[in-house]
Design an enzyme around this catalytic site. Structure first.
Site, mmCIF file in Angstrom:
data_model
loop_
_atom_site.group_PDB
_atom_site.id
_atom_site.type_symbol
_atom_site.label_atom_id
_atom_site.label_comp_id
_atom_site.label_asym_id
_atom_site.label_seq_id
_atom_site.Cartn_x
_atom_site.Cartn_y
_atom_site.Cartn_z
ATOM 1 N N ARG A 83 0.895 -1.262 -0.061
ATOM 2 C CA ARG A 83 -0.210 -0.052 -0.124
ATOM 3 C C ARG A 83 0.988 1.283 -0.119
ATOM 4 O O ARG A 83 0.328 2.121 -0.408
ATOM 5 C CB ARG A 83 -1.018 0.129 1.175
ATOM 6 N N ARG A 92 8.092 -4.479 -5.731
ATOM 7 C CA ARG A 92 7.535 -4.593 -4.542
ATOM 8 C C ARG A 92 8.181 -3.917 -3.323
ATOM 9 O O ARG A 92 9.305 -3.875 -3.613
ATOM 10 C CB ARG A 92 7.288 -6.054 -4.152
ATOM 11 N N ASP A 95 8.748 -8.586 -0.057
ATOM 12 C CA ASP A 95 8.575 -9.752 -0.646
ATOM 13 C C ASP A 95 8.928 -10.809 0.247
ATOM 14 O O ASP A 95 10.207 -10.631 0.872
ATOM 15 C CB ASP A 95 9.455 -9.981 -2.039
ATOM 16 N N ASP A 97 9.084 -14.777 0.902
ATOM 17 C CA ASP A 97 9.008 -16.262 0.371
ATOM 18 C C ASP A 97 9.335 -17.406 1.357
ATOM 19 O O ASP A 97 10.213 -17.478 1.978
ATOM 20 C CB ASP A 97 9.933 -16.374 -0.919
#
Ligand code: ROI
Length: 152
Positions: A83, A92, A95, A97
Site C-alpha cells: 500500500r 514490491r 517480498d 517467500d
C-alpha cells in the site's frame, strides 16, 4: 511445531525499514516466533537491472500455522507494505517467500516448497548459510554448501 525458513527482500522506499518491520510482523503472527535472523544483505537486482539494489535476509521461525495459513498471513503482511508503494506497477516494497517448511515437498497451485529458485539465488543462499551450518540439507535439493559454492 513446524520449522520454516522465510526469505525477505525489498528494494523500494527505505528497504531496511520494510525488512525490519516485516520481521516484527511475522514475529507477531499467531503461534509464530522467530528463532533466528540473518544479517541484512545488500544485493544487485536479479532480473531487470534498471531498479535499485535489494536488501535481503532470511529468518528461521517456529510456527503452528499450516503452509497455506502461513502463506495467507505472509501475503497479508506483503499487502500492508504494498500500500505504501509509490509507483503503481513498480517493484514490491516487501517480498516474503517460504523457502523451506520442515522436510515437506509441496507442489500445489499456490505453493512450491522448497522454493524452486532458492538454490540459484546467492541472496538467499548466503543469509541461509549464516543461520544454519555447513551440514545443512535443503529438502529435495541436498547440501546447502554445494549450491553455495556453485554460485560464488
Ligand atoms: N534480486 C535481488 N537481488 N533480491 C531479490 O529479493 C529479488 N527479488 C526479485 C527479483 C526481481 C527476481 N530480483 C531480486 O523478485
Amino acid at each position: 511445531m513446524n520449522i520454516v525458513y522465510i526469505a525477505l527482500g525489498s528494494n523500494q522506499n527505505n528497504p531496511v525499514y520494510h525488512i525490519l518491520k516485516g520481521m516484527k510482523q511475522i514475529n507477531h503472527l499467531n503461534h509464530t516466533h522467530i528463532i533466528k535472523k540473518s544479517s541484512l544483505y545488500s544485493s544487485k537486482p536479479l532480473g531487470p537491472k534498471n531498479q535499485p539494489d535489494y536488501i535481503n535476509a532470511v529468518i528461521k521461525i517456529q510456527t503452528a500455522l499450516e503452509p497455506e495459513e502461513l502463506l495467507n498471513s505472509l501475503q497479508k503482511i506483503e499487502d500492508i507494505h504494498h500500500r505504501q508503494r509509490i509507483k503503481k506497477w513498480g517493484p514490491r516494497t516487501l517480498d516474503l517467500d517460504i523457502l523451506i517448511y520442515n522436510n515437506l515437498e509441496i507442489n500445489s497451485k499456490r505453493l512450491t516448497i522448497p522454493h524452486p529458485e532458492m538454490t540459484n539465488r546467492e541472496f538467499v543462499l548466503i543469509p541461509l548459510f549464516e543461520i544454519t551450518n555447513h551440514r545443512f540439507n535443503i529438502p529435495k535439493f541436498g547440501k546447502l554448501v554445494h549450491y553455495l559454492k556453485r554460485n560464488l
